[in-house]
Every structure is written in structure tokens, then in C-alpha cells.
Design an enzyme around this catalytic site. Structure first.
Site, PDB file in Angstrom:
ATOM      1  N   ASP A  96      -0.576  -7.412   1.298  1.00  0.00           N
ATOM      2  CA  ASP A  96      -0.119  -5.995   1.393  1.00  0.00           C
ATOM      3  C   ASP A  96       1.612  -6.242   1.771  1.00  0.00           C
ATOM      4  OD1 ASP A  96      -0.009  -3.114   3.677  1.00  0.00           O
ATOM      5  OD2 ASP A  96       0.696  -3.484   1.883  1.00  0.00           O
TER       6      ASP A  96
ATOM      7  N   SER B 256       4.828   2.568   7.763  1.00  0.00           N
ATOM      8  CA  SER B 256       4.406   1.320   6.695  1.00  0.00           C
ATOM      9  C   SER B 256       5.468   0.838   5.972  1.00  0.00           C
ATOM     10  CB  SER B 256       3.316   1.947   5.970  1.00  0.00           C
ATOM     11  OG  SER B 256       2.010   2.158   6.259  1.00  0.00           O
TER      12      SER B 256
ATOM     13  N   HIS C   2       0.951  -1.334   0.143  1.00  0.00           N
ATOM     14  CA  HIS C   2       0.058   0.005  -0.048  1.00  0.00           C
ATOM     15  C   HIS C   2       0.867   1.450   0.169  1.00  0.00           C
ATOM     16  CE1 HIS C   2       0.612  -0.053   4.629  1.00  0.00           C
ATOM     17  NE2 HIS C   2       0.305   1.207   4.427  1.00  0.00           N
TER      18      HIS C   2
END
Lengths: 440, 251
Positions: free
Chosen positions: B100, B201, B39
Site C-alpha cells: 500500500d 490514509s 489505496h
């Protein structure tokens, strides 16, 4: 007097024959046959007045300035000299007949008709080669060497090595251009082992095909006029190889054997105007010419299957010991062969062997190499070890390990003979400075 | 990173700083791969996901080798050759972060050293790293106390049993029906102040394998509900080891 025409045969008869011959007659006949013939005369019929010593009537025969006799009488008469069947032979090509009759042919007042003679002559070949037929007693032989008679003539010839001179009689040694082309043979001075003639200018040439070498071996006896103080002033035997003189000999000591290493050899023999030496004789042989024995230039050179002797068209192959390369100048050779040429030289010169050099080893990304051997060079059998930049990388090798050796083929190879170098792979999860917790 | 500490140089040498669609993190694999969250490349619900991977690769910035953002920038970025997004990742589904995970191939291999070292992947036979309470460390350049951090931070968080994660999520479900797939795990504290946050992330959740003495990446910072308000959710790397090796080894 009547000259008889130069025929090969004919007849002579007294005047008026077969009628009685006249008195007071003198008849002369000169018989002549062609050169190379002699006259043979025979009386077919002879009837002359007999008398003591042929005083009254007679025929006188002469040839070669000699009288062949005086003849008269009748067959069976007690006086006189009847020729009968006698053959009168001249030595030369002429014969002279002279007939003489006196003033009468009466015997106690009776005229006896003597009819005279009828004679035949023929030309007979003269064997000029027969020494008994020599015109003059002190004449030598017709020919110095060989005489060959034929009808009407003769000719001379000479022994081998001699040439008939312009007088067609004498022979002189012919040795100015003797050529020998066989693989082996004999040659000698003229008349050997009898004393050689004077004034010789002999040249014996041996010419063989390229690649052959002539070997000379002198036989016994060996005798050439010499002088004690001066070298070969009278007669000389010279040996030339390809136009270059390699020796001059005389005396009584044989030169023995000579290896000429050439396919072209000339033997010259000169003699002066006197001497009684017996000369020389040579047995020549030939063999393939030899090349020099190949010699390695260094201790790493190998001559395959070396031969004790190398001759024309032989060859040898050269290689190097393991770890060495054949080199000619700066050029690397895959192989080497040298062939023995017709002139006794090798068609290529000996190469050398140079140690294999593998060059610099391949750099290892994120690593390095180091030399195991002290000399730290890149030649055959040098050893290196690869390592990685630890602790960040670890080395991954093939089954052959991390040691590489300079191979005979000029490459760096591991213990399995593989050229692929190791790899440096990242080491994961090993921080140099991991976190450390203190307070609890 | 919330409730964490400043990392010293060499503590997390695999840590990468990414700037693709904003700040993110990643981890070095080998000497030319970056493991990150999908992502960070294709954000959920973003309208600009029509851009090609090649163009994204061209525009992405990757930094390695320091704990300070400023120093990282000075050291220069590492250009990307290719981007591999896991096929299970669906950028359109905002409530489902399954798959992901992504790989970035660097154009040039990096030279390893004390401040640049790769992380290990887990052994597929070992599942102990995900057991309830197994401690791990997460590092990142993400938000700390409402400010995006200019220094690498790290925090120690325990893995949590799946049931606890699901139970906690169910209680939160009324507001946002997020999917907790088997390809995820959660870690952290239900009410604790220690957590990962925006900007983290793509960074990896690592554990020390005491048997081998190596640090192993077991998770990728993926999603959460707020920050430091409960558990954080991480991509379970163990389930993607084959996919990762397939790509890395093929190259």
C-alpha cells in the site's frame, strides 16, 4: 675634249695610238668616277718627244684644282719627265688630262715617230673617314663621333647616349627617355666626369617591379652649376618619385643617399647654354619596400616573433594575452595576420585586445550567486560564489566547488574548469518549527 | 487523528492534503514527489478502478503549505504529472494491504520554505525505528471525534513489536481475516484512545533521528480495524526505500 663616262675604270690613249700622235694636237680628257671614289691613273706606255721642261710635247695632269705634273719624254731619256710607273691619285672623283703636241717631231731633220701614251685609270674607293683624305685642309672630321667607310661611301654614328642628327654628321646627346629596369645600376650626366653638354633635357627613368624600393647614392664628384643667392637658376637636377618632386639639386655638395620608398623614380637634368661643371653620377640599388614597424594598440596585444624590419610580402601575426579577445570594431577575431603590400602599407590595420567578458552568471534555482571581487563585474578572472536558500536547500557541487571564475574562454568555470553550475537540493526532515512537547 | 493535538504551522511541513477518492494525506519527498498510500488512488473493492492513472492524475488535488484546510485550498492545488502504484498492491484483495504505497509526481517543483519541506527516507541499515516502543508522530487531516478535521492534527504513537500486532490481530481474526505482512508494522495502543483514522490514509508516520537531527518517514497510514480500538497498521517504508529511490532518481 671628251668627257670620260663615269665608269669605274678605263683607258686614255693619245690620238691614233699606237701609231705616232699627230702634230699640233691638243687632246683633253676629263676623267670622272662615281662619288666616293678617287681616280688612280697609271701610264702603261709613255713615249712623247722629250724636251726641257717638256716645252714641246707634253701631257699635263690635274686633279682637285692642283697640277699633278707635266710629263714628256721616253723611258731612259735624259731630258723630259717620264712618269714611269707612277700612280697618279686624285683626292676627288675627277682628274683632268691635257695632251699637247707641237708642230713637229724632228730631231736634226729626222722625223722621230713618237707613239704617244696609253694610260689606265680606275676608281679607287675613297676612305672618307681618313682625315688625310679631306678635300680641304681646313675641313673638320667627316663625322663628329664615329666614321664608317665602305666601298663607294661612308656613314657616321655616335657614341652611346648620342643621336646622329639630320646632317648625318653631328651627334647630340640623347637622354630624353632613358629607361632602367634592372635591380641596380649606374646613371650619370652625359660625358661624366667630363663637363656635361649644354642645352640638355635629360630624363632618366627607373622602373622596377612593384614592391621594390629604389635607393639612390650620389658618387663623387658632384658638380652642377649654381648661384650663391638664387637656388639652382642655371642647371638643375630634379628627383621625382611617382610623379612627385622630392628634391632639386645643384652645387658641389652631394645629396648623399636617398631612400625613395618607391619602385618608380625619375631623374631630370636640365642645363642651360653654358657651364663647365663635371656633372653627377648615381649608383642606384633596390630592396623590397618596407612597411612601418607594427605597434600594438594596447598593452595586451602580442606580436608574434617581431622582426626588426618588415618588407614587402612579410607578415606578422597578432594575438592577445590570456583573458583578452582580438577585436576589430565590435567583431571578435579568431586570428589576425597583416601582410606588407607593394606600396609599403599593411593590408589590415592593427586590431585591439579587449578583456574577455563572461556575461551574467547562470542563475541558480533556489539559490543565488555573489561576486567575490569588489568590482562585481563579469570580466576575465572575476569570481562568484553560488549558495542555496538555506536551510531549505543545500548546495551540491562538482569536485570543483562552488566558486566560479570567468575563464579566458568567456565561460564561468569552477576550480576544475567545469562549467556546470551547482544544484540546490531540498533539505529533508528539518522543520523550522518542529513540534515541542512540554507536559510530560 | 484521534486523541491528538493541533499542529502549528511548520511542525509538519511535509504534510500534504490529497483529494483523490475523498480526503487523504501524503508526504513531500524532495521538491516534486508526494508519498502516499496506494489505496487512496485505487480504493479496495471500488468498482471505479477502471479509470486510468493519467485520468486520475488529471483529476487529483494535492495541497501543501498550511495547517488549515481552507487556507490550503486558497493556496491552490499542485497538479500531478504521473502516478506510480507499487506493483504488489492489489486493490481487489480487501483483506490485504500489502504494497500500500504510491508516488505522485508533481508537474512543477515546489519552492521550499518554512511551511513546505520534504521528509527524509530511512536509512536501510537502521531498523531501530520499528522496535517496540519507538515513538513516532503521525499527522493528518482525517476524522476526529466523528468529524473530518479542518485543521492538521498530530498524535504521538509508539511502534509495536510484530508479535503483539499479530497477536492482537489474531484475536480479531474471526471477524475479518486481515493480512499483516512483513511490509507492514503496527503502532499505537491496544485500548488507547490515540490513533489514526479515516482521512489520515497516506499521511506518514515520522520519527526523529536524534543522530542526524532529521525527521524520517518510517510508515504510511494504511489500515486498521475501526479507529482508536486498538493498533493501527502502517506500510513499512524501510522495505520500499529502493523502490522509491528507483522511481525518484530515474526522473
Amino acid at each position: 675634249s671628251s668627257p670620260v663616262p663615269r665608269k669605274l675604270f678605263g683607258e686614255i690613249r693619245t690620238p691614233g695610238y699606237p701609231k705616232p700622235y699627230p702634230n699640233n694636237n691638243i687632246s683633253i680628257w676629263d676623267i670622272r668616277v662615281p662619288e666616293g671614289y678617287v681616280v688612280k691613273l697609271t701610264f702603261r706606255y709613255f713615249d712623247l718627244e722629250p724636251s726641257e721642261t717638256c716645252f714641246y710635247d707634253y701631257v699635263k695632269i690635274k686633279a682637285d684644282k692642283k697640277s699633278l705634273g707635266r710629263y714628256c719624254g721616253q723611258l731612259g731619256s735624259t731630258t723630259g719627265n717620264h712618269p714611269g710607273r707612277k700612280e697618279f691619285l686624285s683626292k676627288g672623283n675627277r682628274m683632268h688630262l691635257a695632251f699637247h703636241s707641237d708642230f713637229s717631231n724632228e730631231d736634226n731633220g729626222t722625223v722621230i715617230p713618237y707613239r704617244g701614251f696609253l694610260a689606265y685609270y680606275q676608281a679607287v674607293d675613297l676612305d672618307e673617314c681618313d682625315p688625310n683624305n679631306a678635300a680641304e685642309k681646313d675641313e673638320g672630321p667627316q663625322c663628329q663621333h664615329f666614321c664608317h667607310n665602305y666601298v663607294g661611301g661612308y656613314f657616321c654614328s655616335c657614341r652611346t647616349g648620342y643621336r646622329l642628327q639630320s646632317d648625318h654628321h653631328s651627334c647630340k646627346v640623347e637622354c630624353s627617355s632613358e629607361l632602367y629596369t634592372e635591380a641596380s645600376g649606374y646613371l650619370s650626366s652625359p660625358e661624366y666626369p667630363q663637363p656635361y653638354p649644354e642645352d640638355l633635357r635629360c630624363n632618366y627613368s627607373i622602373r622596377l617591379q612593384k614592391g621594390l624600393s629604389v635607393n639612390l647614392k650620389f658618387l663623387e664628384p658632384f658638380e652642377i652649376d649654381e648661384h650663391q643667392q638664387v637656388h639652382c637658376p642655371y642647371d638643375q637636377l630634379k628627383i621625382q618619385v611617382r610623379g612627385r618632386e622630392i628634391g632639386e639639386y645643384c652645387g658641389r655638395v652631394s645629396p648623399g643617399s636617398i631612400e625613395t620608398n618607391s619602385n618608380e623614380v625619375d631623374i631630370l637634368f636640365f642645363t642651360d647654354e653654358s657651364g663647365f661643371s663635371r656633372g653627377w653620377k648615381i649608383h642606384y640599388t633596390s630592396e623590397k619596400i618596407r612597411c612601418p614597424q607594427p605597434v600594438p594598440r594596447d598593452q595586451f596585444t602580442i606580436i608574434r616573433n617581431p622582426q626588426p624590419v618588415y618588407q614587402f610580402q612579410d607578415y606578422f601575426i597578432v594575438s592577445c594575452k590570456t583573458g583578452y579577445n582580438l577585436m576589430e570594431g565590435n567583431r571578435k577575431l579568431m586570428s589576425f595576420t597583416a601582410v606588407c603590400q607593394a606600396d609599403g602599407t599593411w593590408h589590415q590595420s592593427m586590431p585591439r585586445c579587449e578583456i574577455v567578458n563572461c556575461g551574467n552568471p547562470t542563475d541558480l534555482t533556489n539559490g543565488a550567486f555573489s561576486y567575490v571581487n569588489q568590482s562585481a563585474n563579469n570580466i576575465y578572472q572575476s569570481v562568484i560564489t553560488y549558495r542555496c536558500n538555506e536551510p531549505y536547500y543545500h548546495i551540491v557541487t562538482g569536485t570543483g566547488g562552488d566558486r566560479f571564475t570567468c575563464s579566458p574562454e568567456g565561460t564561468w568555470v569552477d576550480q576544475d574548469g567545469q562549467a556546470r553550475i551547482p544544484a540546490c537540493l531540498p533539505v529533508c526532515g528539518k522543520p523550522v518549527n518542529p513540534i515541542t512537547e512540554f507536559q510530560r | 487523528i484521534l486523541g491528538g493535538k493541533s499542529a502549528k504551522r511548520g511542525n509538519f511541513p511535509w504534510q500534504a492534503l490529497t483529494n483523490i477518492h475523498g480526503r487523504g494525506g501524503g508526504a513531500l519527498l524532495g521538491d516534486r514527489w508526494i508519498l502516499t498510500a496506494a489505496h487512496t488512488i485505487f480504493p479496495k473493492g471500488a468498482g471505479g478502478n477502471n479509470v486510468s492513472l493519467d485520468q486520475l492524475a488529471e483529476e487529483a488535488d494535492i495541497f501543501l503549505g498550511h495547517t488549515k484546510v481552507e487556507e490550503l485550498h486558497k493556496m491552490g492545488n499542485h497538479p500531478i504529472r504521473r502516478i506510480f502504484i507499487h506493483p504488489d498492491y492489489n486493490p481487489q484483495d480487501e483483506h490485504n494491504f500489502n504494497g500500500d504505497i504510491a508516488l505522485l509526481e508533481l508537474k512543477h517543483a515546489v519552492t521550499l520554505g518554512p511551511t513546505v519541506l520534504p521528509i527524509c527516507l530511512p536509512d536501510t541499515t537502521n531498523t531501530t525505528f520499528y522496535m517496540d516502543g519507538h515513538l513516532g508522530y503521525v499527522s493528518g487531516f482525517g476524522v476526529e471525534k466523528n468529524f473530518i478535521s479542518n485543521h492538521l492534527k498530530y498524535v504521538s504513537l509508539p511502534a509495536v513489536a510484530r508479535e503483539k500486532c499479530q497477536h492482537w490481530l489474531d484475536n480479531k481474526k474471526g471477524d475479518m481475516p486481515m493480512v499483516f505482512s512483513e511490509n507492514m508494522f503496527c503502532a499505537g495502543y491496544p485500548t488507547g484512545k490515540q490513533d489514526t483514522c479515516q482521512g489520515d490514509s497516506g499521511s506518514v508516520f515520522t520519527v526523529l533521528d536524534r543522530g542526524s537531527g532529521r525527521w524520517v518517514a518510517t510508515g504510511i497510514v494504511s489500515w486498521g480495524i475501526g479507529c482508536a480500538e486498538g493498533y493501527g497498521f502502517y506500510t513499512k517504508i524501510l522495505n520500499y526505500v529502493d523502490w522509491i529511490k528507483g522511481i525518484v532518481r530515474e526522473d
